[in-house]
Design a protein around this motif. Structure first.
Motif, PDB file in Angstrom:
ATOM      1  N   ARG A   7       0.785  -1.277  -0.092  1.00 50.69           N
ATOM      2  CA  ARG A   7      -0.029  -0.080   0.102  1.00 50.69           C
ATOM      3  C   ARG A   7       0.820   1.199   0.051  1.00 50.69           C
ATOM      4  O   ARG A   7       0.388   2.067  -0.739  1.00 50.69           O
ATOM      5  CB  ARG A   7      -0.851   0.138   1.246  1.00 50.69           C
ATOM      6  CG  ARG A   7      -2.128  -0.779   1.130  1.00 50.69           C
ATOM      7  CD  ARG A   7      -3.090  -0.739   2.131  1.00 50.69           C
ATOM      8  NE  ARG A   7      -4.004  -1.703   2.447  1.00 50.69           N
ATOM      9  CZ  ARG A   7      -3.716  -2.600   3.399  1.00 50.69           C
ATOM     10  NH1 ARG A   7      -2.920  -2.530   4.388  1.00 50.69           N
ATOM     11  NH2 ARG A   7      -4.566  -4.034   3.290  1.00 50.69           N
ATOM     12  N   ALA A  11       0.894   4.003  -2.962  1.00 50.82           N
ATOM     13  CA  ALA A  11       0.656   5.414  -2.335  1.00 50.82           C
ATOM     14  C   ALA A  11       1.624   6.349  -2.980  1.00 50.82           C
ATOM     15  O   ALA A  11       1.562   7.613  -3.429  1.00 50.82           O
ATOM     16  CB  ALA A  11       0.426   5.613  -0.991  1.00 50.82           C
ATOM     17  N   ASP A  12       2.711   6.012  -2.639  1.00 49.53           N
ATOM     18  CA  ASP A  12       4.046   6.734  -3.354  1.00 49.53           C
ATOM     19  C   ASP A  12       4.138   6.898  -4.866  1.00 49.53           C
ATOM     20  O   ASP A  12       4.220   8.023  -5.242  1.00 49.53           O
ATOM     21  CB  ASP A  12       5.300   5.939  -2.746  1.00 49.53           C
ATOM     22  CG  ASP A  12       6.543   6.816  -3.106  1.00 49.53           C
ATOM     23  OD1 ASP A  12       6.460   8.311  -2.878  1.00 49.53           O
ATOM     24  OD2 ASP A  12       7.505   6.333  -3.817  1.00 49.53           O
ATOM     25  N   GLU A  14       1.457   6.966  -6.666  1.00 51.86           N
ATOM     26  CA  GLU A  14       0.298   7.815  -7.017  1.00 51.86           C
ATOM     27  C   GLU A  14       0.671   9.244  -6.857  1.00 51.86           C
ATOM     28  O   GLU A  14       0.399  10.088  -7.631  1.00 51.86           O
ATOM     29  CB  GLU A  14      -1.031   7.467  -6.071  1.00 51.86           C
ATOM     30  CG  GLU A  14      -1.625   6.199  -6.562  1.00 51.86           C
ATOM     31  CD  GLU A  14      -2.821   5.764  -6.111  1.00 51.86           C
ATOM     32  OE1 GLU A  14      -3.323   6.613  -4.954  1.00 51.86           O
ATOM     33  OE2 GLU A  14      -3.365   4.709  -6.271  1.00 51.86           O
ATOM     34  N   VAL A  15       1.451   9.558  -5.925  1.00 54.03           N
ATOM     35  CA  VAL A  15       1.792  10.784  -5.399  1.00 54.03           C
ATOM     36  C   VAL A  15       2.665  11.355  -6.502  1.00 54.03           C
ATOM     37  O   VAL A  15       2.742  12.499  -7.089  1.00 54.03           O
ATOM     38  CB  VAL A  15       2.553  11.006  -3.992  1.00 54.03           C
ATOM     39  CG1 VAL A  15       3.274  12.145  -4.083  1.00 54.03           C
ATOM     40  CG2 VAL A  15       1.580  10.833  -3.000  1.00 54.03           C
TER      41      VAL A  15
END
Length: 74
Positions: A7, A11-12, A14-15
């Motif tokens: 996860r 998340a990284d 997507e950022v």
């Protein structure tokens, strides 16, 4: 690799992709402003829009959307 690690990686990713798209949109807006300045100024756009053109060219260097995969060529 645990689910929490996975996860965090997602998340990284997507950022980073979101930030790349923001930079791309900044370039698009700068291009639109430069085009409008060139239309308004006419033949004097070389002098009047010089700062906008320099900003646009400066933004182009970092504005490429890069994928999340990294390929090692070595």
């Amino acid at each position: 690799m645990s689910a929490a690690d996975f996860r965090a990686i997602i998340a990284d990713r997507e950022v980073r992709i979101r930030e790349a798209w923001v930079k791309t949109m900044e370039v698009r807006i700068a291009r639109e402003v430069l085009t409008e300045c060139q239309k308004v100024e006419g033949v004097n756009h070389y002098e009047s829009c010089k700062d906008l053109a320099a900003r646009y060219v400066g933004l182009l260097h970092d504005a490429k959307v890069k994928g999340y995969r990294k390929i090692d060529i070595e």
